[in-house]
Structures are given as C-alpha cells and as structure tokens.
Design an enzyme around this catalytic site. Structure first.
Site, short mmCIF file in Angstrom:
data_model
loop_
_atom_site.label_atom_id
_atom_site.label_comp_id
_atom_site.label_asym_id
_atom_site.label_seq_id
_atom_site.Cartn_x
_atom_site.Cartn_y
_atom_site.Cartn_z
NE ARG A 47 32.22 6.11 -24.50
CZ ARG A 47 32.01 5.32 -24.70
NH1 ARG A 47 30.56 5.56 -25.37
NH2 ARG A 47 32.14 4.52 -24.22
N GLY A 48 34.35 5.60 -27.29
CA GLY A 48 33.99 4.30 -28.03
C GLY A 48 35.43 3.30 -29.09
NE ARG A 88 40.25 8.92 -24.94
CZ ARG A 88 38.84 8.76 -24.65
NH1 ARG A 88 37.97 8.44 -25.33
NH2 ARG A 88 39.41 8.17 -23.79
CG ASP A 234 39.46 1.23 -25.66
OD1 ASP A 234 38.84 0.75 -24.99
OD2 ASP A 234 39.25 2.26 -26.86
CG ASN A 244 37.49 -2.81 -22.62
OD1 ASN A 244 37.47 -2.14 -23.30
ND2 ASN A 244 37.03 -3.05 -21.34
O1 MRU Z 1 37.00 6.35 -22.34
P1 MRU Z 1 36.05 5.55 -23.89
O2 MRU Z 1 34.53 6.02 -23.52
O3 MRU Z 1 36.27 5.89 -24.99
O4 MRU Z 1 36.09 4.46 -23.66
C1 MRU Z 1 35.53 2.73 -24.26
C2 MRU Z 1 36.24 1.48 -23.64
O5 MRU Z 1 36.92 1.37 -22.96
C3 MRU Z 1 35.23 0.93 -24.59
O6 MRU Z 1 34.79 -0.67 -23.53
C4 MRU Z 1 36.06 0.77 -25.57
O7 MRU Z 1 36.67 1.35 -26.65
C5 MRU Z 1 35.36 -0.61 -26.61
S1 MRU Z 1 33.74 -0.50 -27.15
C6 MRU Z 1 32.97 -0.77 -28.33
#
Ligand code: MRU
Length: 337
Positions: A47-48, A88, A234, A244
C-alpha cells in the site's frame, strides 16, 4: 539510511513484505500471478501510492510471464493489466506506472522481448522512486526549524514507497541533520497505518515516536507543541488540491487554525495532469468490515451502515508548501497552475 524491504523482484515473482501483519509478524508474501498481486493491493498487503505503482509495474512482468505466446499476446496481457488497474482508484501512481508498462508491452516485438523490457522498466521505476525520495528528504528538511517537532498521518515511509518514503524521508533527513526533536504519528483509523506501520518504521530507524488518536491531533496542534505537519499524497490535482489518507483534511484544518505549517511531500508521479482540481479525484470507498470489527471483535450492531472513504482531499488553500523531487512549491495556493 537502511531501506525498508517493501518489495523485491525474485526471478519470476514479486516478494512483498505483508503490511497487513505488521508490526506483529514480518512475513513475505509471494505473488506469482496477476490475481495474487491484485488481491495483495486490494487488501493492503502492499500500500501507499508509490509502492502500489511499483508493485503494479512488476505485476506487468508477472502478467507477461503468465500470458502464453500467441498472436494475441499483447491484447491478452493488456487484459491482465486491466485487473491491476481496477484494484484501487485513488493513487494515481498505479495508473502512471501501468501506462508506462502498457506502452512497452505494445511496442515489444515478441513475448520474450516484452518480459525483458518490462522488467528493466520496473527496476527503473523503483530506482527513480528511491532517487525521488532522497531528493524530497533534502528539500523537505530544509523547511524545518532546529529542534523541531513534527506530526504525520498514515504511513508515507519506506513501506509506502520503494524503501525510503516521502513524508518520512523528510523526517529521516531531519533526524540525520540533528534538527529533529520529536515525532507524533496519528494512529490513522480505521486501518491504523500510523500506529502499526509508521511507528514500526521509525522505531527501526531509532527515531522516537509517540502515537496519538486521530481525534487528539487538533488539541496537540493548538497546544503549540508541533512545528510542522508533514504528510504524503495519493494524488495531487493540477491546482494543488491533494488527496491523502482519510483524516488528512481535518488535520490541515486544525493546522491552519493553529498557525502550524502543513506540508505535502509527493513525487512528480503523484501529480495528475488529468485532475484539474480535487473534485475530479475519485475517492475509494472501502468495506463495512473495516469499521464493524476491531481486533477481530465485532463492534457494530448488525444492520448498522457505515461511511468509510479511504481518502479525503485537502484544498490547496490549506497547504503551506508541496515538496517534490524537483524542489519546493511554496504557497501553492497563489500559483497560476
Ligand atoms: O490506503 P493506503 O495505506 O494505501 O493510503 C496511503 C496514504 O494515504 C499515503 O499517505 C500516501 O499513499 C502517500 S505514501 C508515500
């Protein structure tokens, strides 16, 4: 700085540090098929935004290996890339990396050539992400005062990227410069990326961190204890509005009210020329179980509905600066984008 081993290509499969199990277990998940990788992305084993994009780039190699040689090889393989693209909707890095891989797929003269070129491209995307993280760490740390205390949300660290991070890269760099006094991490309901992942990462790096409930962030900010809020993104729209993890927008509002600078740190691959402003960004809605259960125990009565968006959009007027690998965009609200 020791990199977090978020993802690693091994001969014909992708190894992912399974983030669903952290911090209790450090177990690697083998993805040998497009469907296995798609499920890993959907369920947040990886994730991220940048990490999802890089994983999908390697997913294109898996897809090409999985697709038999035939006259319709490119079309068949491209269909597998569609499965990855549907995992996603919000992090634009996923589509950015898949677009690059799709172009390579359709310009390759054979299946063997496609596999070779897709793998080289995935390695390149991974290296570029590491370089971007290093540069963002430098630019971001330049914004921080001596002896600073920062607050972050979700996990924008090595686990969310090729191994170093965006917001956390700034924190790592501030720590190595000796200007970091303390880090607070929002726990980040409902999937607790701050509590489970950010605290795990920072502890591994020897950086003391305190975790707080998301609902305590406004009180902390107004108390004057925090010098800067630093988060990832994101997707950054053309006007600077930034999507985000859910809870970032209220954090930005609280920072604004408290007069604390609010920094977004995101690589150029997170900027989306296709989204003129934040209202164009699709926000992922996640399932009921993420709110209905806590620690395996049901906490909602049967029949009660939920509102569970995974992300929110922080309007650019609340963002002090956006840091990317090319430099700092100061006062993004005042720019003619
Ligand atoms: O749902 P996730 O855990 O994938 O969400 C991640 C985030 O919102 C992070 O802050 C974003 O992807 C930036 S990661 C460098």
């Amino acid at each position: 700085m020791k990199l977090i081993p978020t993802l690693e290509w091994r001969e014909n499969h992708l190894l992912l540090l399974d983030q669903r199990l952290l911090p209790v277990e450090e177990i690697y998940l083998k993805c040998r098929s497009t469907e296995e990788l798609a499920e890993a992305i959907r369920t947040l084993a990886v994730r991220g935004a940048p990490a999802i994009g890089i994983a999908a780039a390697y997913g294109a190699v898996i897809a090409a290996i999985e697709t038999p040689e035939s006259s319709s090889f490119q079309q068949d393989c491209s269909g597998l890339l569609d499965i990855l693209a549907a995992t996603r909707p919000t992090a634009v890095n996923l589509f950015h990396c898949l677009d690059i891989q799709r172009k390579i797929l359709f310009s390759s003269t054979s299946r063997t050539v496609a596999i070779e070129r897709l793998l080289l491209s995935a390695h390149k995307l991974r290296e570029e992400d590491l370089d971007a993280s290093r540069a963002m760490g430098q630019f971001g740390a330049d914004l921080l005062p001596d002896d600073c205390t920062v607050l972050t949300h979700c996990n924008a660290g090595g686990l969310a990227t090729a191994g170093l991070g965006t917001a956390l890269s700034v924190i790592y760099e501030a720590h190595s410069r000796g200007i970091l006094s303390a880090v607070y991490a929002d726990e980040t309901r409902p999937l607790l990326q701050g509590a489970r992942l950010t605290s795990w990462e920072l502890q591994k790096a020897g950086i003391p961190v305190k975790v707080l409930p998301d609902s305590a962030a406004a009180s902390l900010l107004i108390s004057g204890a925090v010098d800067a809020v630093i988060t990832g993104a994101d997707r950054v729209a053309l006007n600077g509005d930034s999507a985000n993890k859910i809870g970032t927008y209220p954090l930005a509002l609280a920072a604004y009210e408290a007069g604390v600078p609010f920094y977004i740190v995101a690589p150029v691959s997170t900027f989306d020329p296709g989204s003129p402003d934040g209202s164009c960004i699709e926000i992922e809605k996640r399932g009921r179980d993420e709110l209905a259960f806590m620690g395996g125990r049901r906490i909602l009565p049967d029949g009660v509905g939920v509102f569970n968006p995974a992300f929110d959009v922080t309007p650019v007027k609340l963002i002090t600066s956006i840091v990317c690998e090319r430099g700092v965009i100061s006062a993004p609200n005042e720019i003619e984008w």
